[in-house]
Design a protein around this motif. Sequence first.
Motif, short mmCIF file in Angstrom:
data_model
loop_
_atom_site.label_atom_id
_atom_site.label_comp_id
_atom_site.label_asym_id
_atom_site.label_seq_id
_atom_site.Cartn_x
_atom_site.Cartn_y
_atom_site.Cartn_z
N GLY A 23 145.63 56.54 7.84
CA GLY A 23 146.35 56.41 6.56
C GLY A 23 147.51 57.39 6.48
O GLY A 23 148.62 57.05 6.05
N PHE A 24 147.25 58.62 6.93
CA PHE A 24 148.27 59.66 6.84
C PHE A 24 149.45 59.35 7.77
O PHE A 24 150.62 59.50 7.40
N GLU A 25 149.13 58.88 8.97
CA GLU A 25 150.21 58.51 9.90
C GLU A 25 151.04 57.37 9.32
O GLU A 25 152.27 57.35 9.42
N GLU A 30 145.71 70.89 9.50
CA GLU A 30 146.00 70.90 10.93
C GLU A 30 146.19 69.47 11.45
O GLU A 30 147.14 69.18 12.20
N MET A 31 145.28 68.61 11.02
CA MET A 31 145.38 67.21 11.46
C MET A 31 146.67 66.57 10.94
O MET A 31 147.34 65.83 11.66
N GLU A 32 147.03 66.90 9.71
CA GLU A 32 148.25 66.32 9.14
C GLU A 32 149.49 66.77 9.92
O GLU A 32 150.39 65.97 10.18
N ALA A 33 149.48 68.05 10.32
CA ALA A 33 150.64 68.56 11.07
C ALA A 33 150.76 67.81 12.40
O ALA A 33 151.87 67.40 12.81
N ALA A 34 149.61 67.61 13.06
CA ALA A 34 149.64 66.90 14.35
C ALA A 34 150.10 65.45 14.13
O ALA A 34 150.87 64.90 14.93
N ALA A 35 149.62 64.84 13.06
CA ALA A 35 149.97 63.44 12.78
C ALA A 35 151.47 63.31 12.53
O ALA A 35 152.12 62.37 13.00
N LYS A 36 152.02 64.26 11.78
CA LYS A 36 153.46 64.22 11.49
C LYS A 36 154.26 64.24 12.78
O LYS A 36 155.21 63.47 12.96
N LYS A 37 153.85 65.12 13.68
CA LYS A 37 154.58 65.23 14.94
C LYS A 37 154.44 63.94 15.74
O LYS A 37 155.41 63.44 16.33
#
Length: 810
Positions: A33-35, A344-351
């Motif tokens: 969902g976040f991606e 942390e997961m959100e930061a990785a997903a953004k990238k």
Amino acid sequence: MSKTALYTAGNDDAAELSFDDFKKIVINDYRVGFESRQASLLGRREVLTGKAKFGIFGDGKEVAQIAMAKAFRNGDWRAGYYRDQTFMFATGMSNLKEFFAQLYAHPDTEKEPASGGRQMNCHYATRYVNPDGTWINQAESMNCSSDMSTTGGHMPRLLGLAYASKLYRQNPDLHQFNNFSVTGNEVAFGTIGNGSTSEGLFFETFNAGGVLQVPMAISVWDDAYAISVPASLQTTKEDISEALQGFQREKGTNGYEIFKVRGWDYVALCETYQYAIRLCREQHVPVMIHVTEMTQPQGHSTSGSHERYKSKERLAWEDEYDCLKQMRKWMIESAVATAEEIDEMEAAAKKYVRDCQREAWNELTAEIEAEMDETVKLIDQLAMYSSARDELNTVIAHLRAGVDPGRKDMVAAVRKALRLTTHEQLAERQALLDWLTDEKEKNSQRYNSKLFSNTPFSPLNVPVIAAEYDDSAKVLDGREVLNACFDANFERDPRIVAFGEDVGAIGDVNQGFAGLQSKFGDLRITDTGIRESTIIGQGVGLAMRGLRPIAEIQYMDYLLYSINVLSDDLASLSYRTAGGQKAPLIVRTRGHRLEGIWHSGSPMGLILNSMRGLHICVPRNMTQAAGMYNTLLRGDEPALVVECLNGYRLKEKLPVNVGDFTVPLGKAEVLHEGMDITVVSYGSTLRVVQEALPELEKLGVSVELIDPQTLYPFDLDNACGASLQKTNKLLVVDEDLPGAASAYILQKIIENQNGYYFLDGQPKTLTAKEHRPPYGSDGDYFTKPNVDDVIEAIYTMVSESNPTKFPPIF
Ligand SMILES: Cc1ncc(C[n+]2csc(CCOP(=O)(O)OP(=O)(O)O)c2C)c(N)n1
Ligand SMILES: [Mg+2]
């Protein structure tokens, strides 16, 4: 939450979950969902900075789609609209790179499988036609029928996709086709926005689904708006599930199970979808899931801003009840993850999303840059030897200066260079010409191909088999010839079904199917409600799923009530998926002459102008119609067949091979040879011209009469143009309006077949008047071309060129 509600898309494993597994699944759901949200945010930026033309995204709808995806299985289908990216990612039917490739209109179906760069972003489709024209195994894949931008336009097709499962389950003769269905255990998932439920197509589909009891699961994404128009102006009681309560099934009735659930409530969504879809799949009960309290974090699309029409309070509420924010909150509260873990997961997903976007962009631009270098080199080489050197260098500079240039810029530069050097005979110029020819072919493949499937299974490749008659050939009513043709085909192929108003019990109003329902059963020959749009949609969905439907529209005048589905969905399907999907639906109707404003129309121009992508067959009698059905039922492209309404009781000889002989599409027939004038006509007016022939003969006029038989394709062998070489005169007789189908026919003969070259006088058309045809024979006489009109029109044309031989009548 029940644990089974959490299983992932396509997975039915009922093993118990540990808390760790549970956490993993939830965190993964949130990540998807976040991606997806990041893709929406980034996608909008790409449009606003000019790298893409338009953006419409699924932000604010993520959580419900994750829940829906969990219930989606191999063999299932989606017919939805432009908000469903999260569902597509969660099921694996699409991914982030493809999302960006479509946003950038990448014309390669390897990179952008949904449409090969032809559709706006978030218009999804899976490719179920292999490059060699065969079908993929649909039962083993997840399937998405191709989206359209017209809101609600996909609903009729959804009905057909669901109805196919009913046929595959209930007709044992279809169980062998396990590439398409496993005895009907599939669900057709539909999605629609709250505003679009105001469309007639939604209500028509909804009612038909309740009558038919098909496994159709409609999700309404309710964000309380349709662009700027609020629910109060869209929906009775501002609530579609409330308004539809009468459709709720009760003990002993058919109907729907209707669910209502909030779009930010992950747990309730998972449970609702799991329960609803299981009921739908197992018992073929249609369901509606009304998902309320959804939001639009970025507004409707890149075309406007929602701050203009939403109140501050509404915007603040949308911010708080953003489904991902609520899910995150719930995850922390229920100890699924800590805030730090999620950060942390959100930061990785953004990238990750950024990387996907860059890759998609680079893949497109790398190709274009390489082509650009080649183009510049070619123009530069020409400039070295050309007297137009300065201008050519300006062309190069202009091309180089463009921001994110596209293929059109290169082609435009080369065309300009060629225009600047028309008088020069240089090898370097020839190299440019060769480049342009090559590019034309490539760009035509990219942008102009696949109006039809053009596979080896095209009806144009069906072998031609002539009708055969033995000495004792029976002479029957035309309708009986058709009836025998349908009978033989239904016997031959269990996938063929026919349906429409009065088609079942009485075998259609003109009895073409008479007696066939009692022979083949009501799953094969079926009555429907009065609902033209969904009769066509029903056919589109069935045809997509490997069945061979004949959808009947009772009279041609009623075709208007389904024209949106025919034109937007069926006719554009092959083109808009770049050949990735097909729906070989045969639409049967009857028209031309009879009596009355809504029973004798012949709107062929309307049809020709709105349905490119369908073959348009206009058989002059029922034997020719039978031959066309035999061809079409063996091909894989859609078609409309217009039978002559006044021809069912005329006598025709029954061919011995009535179920096998074929009439090729695009094959014009010279019905009467002559020297003085070529007359082209079709359908019912053909008989009027034939009636005029004896008197014309007495008047000394020798007429060549040609029946094109199909208007699309039109006379592929140029029989009309060839006839003009002999007669030098052309009259088109047609009972459509002036400048309608007759203008199309003229364009084909005069322009495409170079007919103008052989004419010694003005080509003419004889058509009906501009108004609708009145009721009654006198009204008909004064409105449509009659035998006197035909004789005089033909005679006047020959008289004008040879008044001595043919003295004027008046
Ligand atoms: C047949 C048709 N009419 C109008 C439009 C223009 N249009 C595009 S989206 C939209 C609003 C749709 O609202 P809703 O169904 O609630 O879906 P949402 O975008 O809110 O998810 C409109 C009017 C269209 N695309 N098709
Ligand atoms: Mg809406």
